[in-house]
Design a protein around this motif. Structure first.
Motif, short mmCIF file in Angstrom:
data_model
loop_
_atom_site.label_atom_id
_atom_site.label_comp_id
_atom_site.label_asym_id
_atom_site.label_seq_id
_atom_site.Cartn_x
_atom_site.Cartn_y
_atom_site.Cartn_z
N VAL A 45 0.85 -1.19 0.00
CA VAL A 45 0.00 0.00 0.00
C VAL A 45 0.88 1.25 0.00
O VAL A 45 1.80 1.35 0.82
N ALA A 46 0.62 2.15 -0.91
CA ALA A 46 1.24 3.48 -0.88
C ALA A 46 0.26 4.40 -0.18
O ALA A 46 -0.89 4.52 -0.59
N CYS A 47 0.71 5.02 0.90
CA CYS A 47 -0.14 5.92 1.67
C CYS A 47 0.64 7.19 1.94
O CYS A 47 1.63 7.47 1.25
N TYR A 48 0.23 7.99 2.91
CA TYR A 48 0.94 9.21 3.27
C TYR A 48 0.75 9.46 4.76
O TYR A 48 -0.16 8.92 5.38
N TRP A 49 1.63 10.25 5.34
CA TRP A 49 1.56 10.61 6.76
C TRP A 49 0.89 11.97 6.83
O TRP A 49 1.45 12.97 6.39
N SER A 50 -0.31 12.01 7.35
CA SER A 50 -1.11 13.24 7.35
C SER A 50 -0.50 14.33 8.23
O SER A 50 0.24 14.05 9.18
N THR A 51 -0.85 15.56 7.90
CA THR A 51 -0.41 16.71 8.69
C THR A 51 -1.59 17.66 8.87
O THR A 51 -2.54 17.66 8.08
N ALA A 69 0.24 -5.69 5.80
CA ALA A 69 0.55 -5.00 4.55
C ALA A 69 1.92 -4.33 4.66
O ALA A 69 2.32 -3.89 5.73
N THR A 70 2.61 -4.26 3.55
CA THR A 70 3.80 -3.43 3.47
C THR A 70 3.30 -2.04 3.07
O THR A 70 2.60 -1.90 2.07
N VAL A 71 3.63 -1.04 3.87
CA VAL A 71 3.15 0.32 3.63
C VAL A 71 4.33 1.20 3.24
O VAL A 71 5.32 1.29 3.97
N MET A 72 4.21 1.81 2.07
CA MET A 72 5.21 2.79 1.63
C MET A 72 4.66 4.19 1.87
O MET A 72 3.48 4.44 1.61
N LEU A 73 5.52 5.06 2.35
CA LEU A 73 5.16 6.46 2.53
C LEU A 73 6.06 7.32 1.65
O LEU A 73 7.20 6.94 1.37
N PRO A 74 5.57 8.48 1.25
CA PRO A 74 6.36 9.32 0.35
C PRO A 74 7.49 10.06 1.06
O PRO A 74 7.41 10.37 2.25
N ALA A 116 2.48 -0.78 -6.12
CA ALA A 116 1.46 -0.79 -5.06
C ALA A 116 0.15 -1.39 -5.56
O ALA A 116 -0.25 -1.18 -6.70
N ALA A 117 -0.51 -2.13 -4.67
CA ALA A 117 -1.82 -2.71 -4.97
C ALA A 117 -2.95 -1.76 -4.56
O ALA A 117 -4.11 -1.98 -4.89
N LEU A 118 -2.61 -0.71 -3.82
CA LEU A 118 -3.56 0.28 -3.35
C LEU A 118 -2.79 1.57 -3.13
O LEU A 118 -1.69 1.55 -2.56
N VAL A 119 -3.35 2.69 -3.58
CA VAL A 119 -2.70 3.99 -3.42
C VAL A 119 -3.69 4.95 -2.75
O VAL A 119 -4.77 5.20 -3.28
N ILE A 120 -3.29 5.46 -1.58
CA ILE A 120 -4.12 6.38 -0.81
C ILE A 120 -3.42 7.74 -0.82
O ILE A 120 -2.25 7.84 -0.44
#
Length: 195
Positions: A45-51, A69-74, A116-120
């Protein structure tokens, strides 16, 4: 309304939402996403760390990671493109550019999002009929979304009132397939609940 005015209006509205309401909305968004089979089955999963006043993703990132899940952050690059690194728990983050938390793991490159199988992604708003999202204006996520395959679920996280019947669009703007709101998941382009 042009993008600058719309961004300013949404930012102002978000800033006025009480913290407890933002927290409750973020929990509802997280639970709605975690209930989706296509989220549960996504191994990467590609996600992001909110601010700030964005719908919070910290609990979502942690839950995805805890569920295997393996989570990638930008990781924001100097050219405002997004590199990616793997999240391996809350202790593996450090402040990056603009103070946004980033993983300290090895950088995987801008093309890692292709796997990624899912991009948030974050958004200030999304267009109900086209899926075009209104970002912060740097174009970082439009570049990332341009690398994502056509069958990969892409999701923008929004507060109530941010799914609109019109968002100004430019040729470089990339649509998303879903919007996740406190009330549930909406498939964009069709205006109906996600299956």
């Amino acid at each position: 309304m042009d993008k600058l005015k719309l961004r300013a209006s949404i930012r102002q509205r978000r800033a006025s939402i009480p913290e407890d309401e933002r927290y409750a909305a973020s929990v509802q968004i997280r639970e709605a996403l975690l209930d989706q089979p296509w989220v549960q089955m996504a191994g990467l999963v590609a996600c992001y760390w909110s601010t700030g006043a964005e719908p919070a993703t910290h609990g979502l990132v942690f839950a995805l990671w805890k569920h295997g899940a393996t989570v990638m952050l930008p990781v924001l690059r100097d050219d405002l493109d997004l590199d990616w690194a793997v999240y391996d728990g809350p202790d593996t983050l450090a402040p990056g550019r603009f103070g946004i938390m980033e993983p300290v793991d090895v950088r995987r490159g801008v093309d890692a999002v292709r796997t990624a199988a899912l991009v948030i992604v974050p958004a200030l708003a999304a267009d109900r009929s086209t899926g075009v999202r209104l970002g912060q204006g740097g174009g970082s996520y439009d570049r990332a979304l341009a690398r994502v395959g056509p069958n990969v679920p892409t999701v923008a996280l929004l507060h109530d009132g941010e799914l609109l019947d019109g968002v100004p669009a430019e040729p470089h703007d990339r649509p998303v397939r879903y919007a996740a709101l406190p009330g549930g998941i909406v498939r964009l382009g069709e205006g109906r609940p996600a299956e």
